[in-house]
Design a protein around this motif. Sequence first.
Motif, PDB file in Angstrom:
ATOM      1  N   ILE A  99      -4.174   8.976   2.288  1.00  0.00           N
ATOM      2  CA  ILE A  99      -3.196   9.045   1.198  1.00  0.00           C
ATOM      3  C   ILE A  99      -2.659   7.666   0.860  1.00  0.00           C
ATOM      4  N   ALA A 100      -2.293   6.891   1.889  1.00  0.00           N
ATOM      5  CA  ALA A 100      -1.724   5.561   1.655  1.00  0.00           C
ATOM      6  C   ALA A 100      -2.706   4.662   0.927  1.00  0.00           C
ATOM      7  N   GLU A 101      -3.978   4.705   1.337  1.00  0.00           N
ATOM      8  CA  GLU A 101      -4.982   3.862   0.681  1.00  0.00           C
ATOM      9  C   GLU A 101      -5.194   4.304  -0.763  1.00  0.00           C
ATOM     10  N   LEU A 161      -2.988   5.746  -2.742  1.00  0.00           N
ATOM     11  CA  LEU A 161      -1.809   5.360  -3.527  1.00  0.00           C
ATOM     12  C   LEU A 161      -1.805   3.859  -3.810  1.00  0.00           C
ATOM     13  N   ASP A 162      -2.239   3.062  -2.859  1.00  0.00           N
ATOM     14  CA  ASP A 162      -2.257   1.612  -3.075  1.00  0.00           C
ATOM     15  C   ASP A 162      -3.280   1.232  -4.138  1.00  0.00           C
ATOM     16  N   ASN A 163      -4.360   2.000  -4.220  1.00  0.00           N
ATOM     17  CA  ASN A 163      -5.403   1.704  -5.205  1.00  0.00           C
ATOM     18  C   ASN A 163      -5.098   2.267  -6.581  1.00  0.00           C
ATOM     19  N   VAL A 164      -4.340   3.364  -6.627  1.00  0.00           N
ATOM     20  CA  VAL A 164      -4.106   4.024  -7.909  1.00  0.00           C
ATOM     21  C   VAL A 164      -3.065   3.286  -8.742  1.00  0.00           C
ATOM     22  N   ALA A 165      -2.200   2.520  -8.089  1.00  0.00           N
ATOM     23  CA  ALA A 165      -1.183   1.742  -8.801  1.00  0.00           C
ATOM     24  C   ALA A 165      -1.364   0.269  -8.453  1.00  0.00           C
ATOM     25  N   LYS A 221       0.851  -4.553  -4.200  1.00  0.00           N
ATOM     26  CA  LYS A 221      -0.293  -4.232  -3.340  1.00  0.00           C
ATOM     27  C   LYS A 221       0.088  -4.318  -1.862  1.00  0.00           C
ATOM     28  N   LEU A 222      -0.295  -3.290  -1.127  1.00  0.00           N
ATOM     29  CA  LEU A 222       0.052  -3.186   0.287  1.00  0.00           C
ATOM     30  C   LEU A 222      -1.134  -3.449   1.206  1.00  0.00           C
ATOM     31  N   MET A 223      -2.330  -3.523   0.609  1.00  0.00           N
ATOM     32  CA  MET A 223      -3.534  -3.799   1.390  1.00  0.00           C
ATOM     33  C   MET A 223      -4.334  -4.904   0.710  1.00  0.00           C
ATOM     34  N   PRO A 224      -4.674  -5.964   1.453  1.00  0.00           N
ATOM     35  CA  PRO A 224      -5.463  -7.052   0.866  1.00  0.00           C
ATOM     36  C   PRO A 224      -6.850  -6.569   0.471  1.00  0.00           C
ATOM     37  N   ALA A 225      -7.455  -7.278  -0.465  1.00  0.00           N
ATOM     38  CA  ALA A 225      -8.805  -6.928  -0.898  1.00  0.00           C
ATOM     39  C   ALA A 225      -9.855  -7.498   0.042  1.00  0.00           C
ATOM     40  N   GLN A 226      -9.576  -8.661   0.633  1.00  0.00           N
ATOM     41  CA  GLN A 226     -10.559  -9.297   1.503  1.00  0.00           C
ATOM     42  C   GLN A 226     -10.791  -8.472   2.761  1.00  0.00           C
ATOM     43  N   ASN A 227     -12.031  -8.454   3.205  1.00  0.00           N
ATOM     44  CA  ASN A 227     -12.418  -7.571   4.301  1.00  0.00           C
ATOM     45  C   ASN A 227     -11.688  -7.877   5.602  1.00  0.00           C
ATOM     46  N   ARG A 228     -11.640  -9.152   6.030  1.00  0.00           N
ATOM     47  CA  ARG A 228     -11.028  -9.496   7.318  1.00  0.00           C
ATOM     48  C   ARG A 228      -9.528  -9.178   7.302  1.00  0.00           C
ATOM     49  N   GLU A 229      -8.851  -9.581   6.237  1.00  0.00           N
ATOM     50  CA  GLU A 229      -7.409  -9.328   6.136  1.00  0.00           C
ATOM     51  C   GLU A 229      -7.135  -7.828   6.005  1.00  0.00           C
ATOM     52  N   ARG A 230      -7.963  -7.147   5.262  1.00  0.00           N
ATOM     53  CA  ARG A 230      -7.798  -5.710   5.096  1.00  0.00           C
ATOM     54  C   ARG A 230      -8.002  -4.986   6.430  1.00  0.00           C
ATOM     55  N   THR A 231      -8.996  -5.425   7.181  1.00  0.00           N
ATOM     56  CA  THR A 231      -9.264  -4.826   8.488  1.00  0.00           C
ATOM     57  C   THR A 231      -8.084  -5.042   9.430  1.00  0.00           C
TER      58      THR A 231
END
Length: 202
Positions: free
Chosen positions: A66-68, A70-74, A78-88
């Motif tokens: 759900i959190a992911e 919601l972060d993508n729909v708006a 932004k609550l999650m970085p796009a880059q893979n390492r930072e996102r992980t």
Amino acid sequence: MKLIGSLTSPFVRKVRIVLAEKKIEYDFALDSPWTPETNVPNINPLGKIPVLVLDDETVLFDSRVIAEYLDNVAPNNKLMPAQNRERTEVKRWEALADGLCDAAALIFLEKKRPAKEQGADWIARQESKINRSIDYMSEHLGENGWCTNTHFTLADIATGCALGYLAFRFPEITWGEKHPNLARLYAKLMLRPAFAETVPQG
């Protein structure tokens, strides 16, 4: 959209905070799978909360999903970085916080059973998970202002919800005294309206 959940679940709180930080409007329907009259199993086959029902009646469950979403729909805040390492890294913090909450919830439920039926070894095992998780959080937070150092993310939301759940259900676990850096982080999070307005109740 409609969020289904309780006022005590740290997983529901996480989603409520994400909704608030993203400024997404929604209806909140109170329901707990632990009450006789619950409707949760009819909506989520796993019988767990939170559940998010979208406007087209699509049902989402598991707070991480759900959190992911919601972060993508708006696109704002932004609550999650796009880059893979930072996102992980953010997802790792979230997994750690959620695992801590799982262990704490299992202890809470086990202690509601008659004393002679409670599993002391089982409780001790969950307590060990909690203690190790708190130590790990503190070590990796260090003197950083936020969990991932640079800015507020979903990692901070998940961690704050985990620490708040411990404060709510297990005040005898004095994590703030042992780890002042976690206490500072939680105090800073509680200055945000999204956190202050979702303190567990019940």
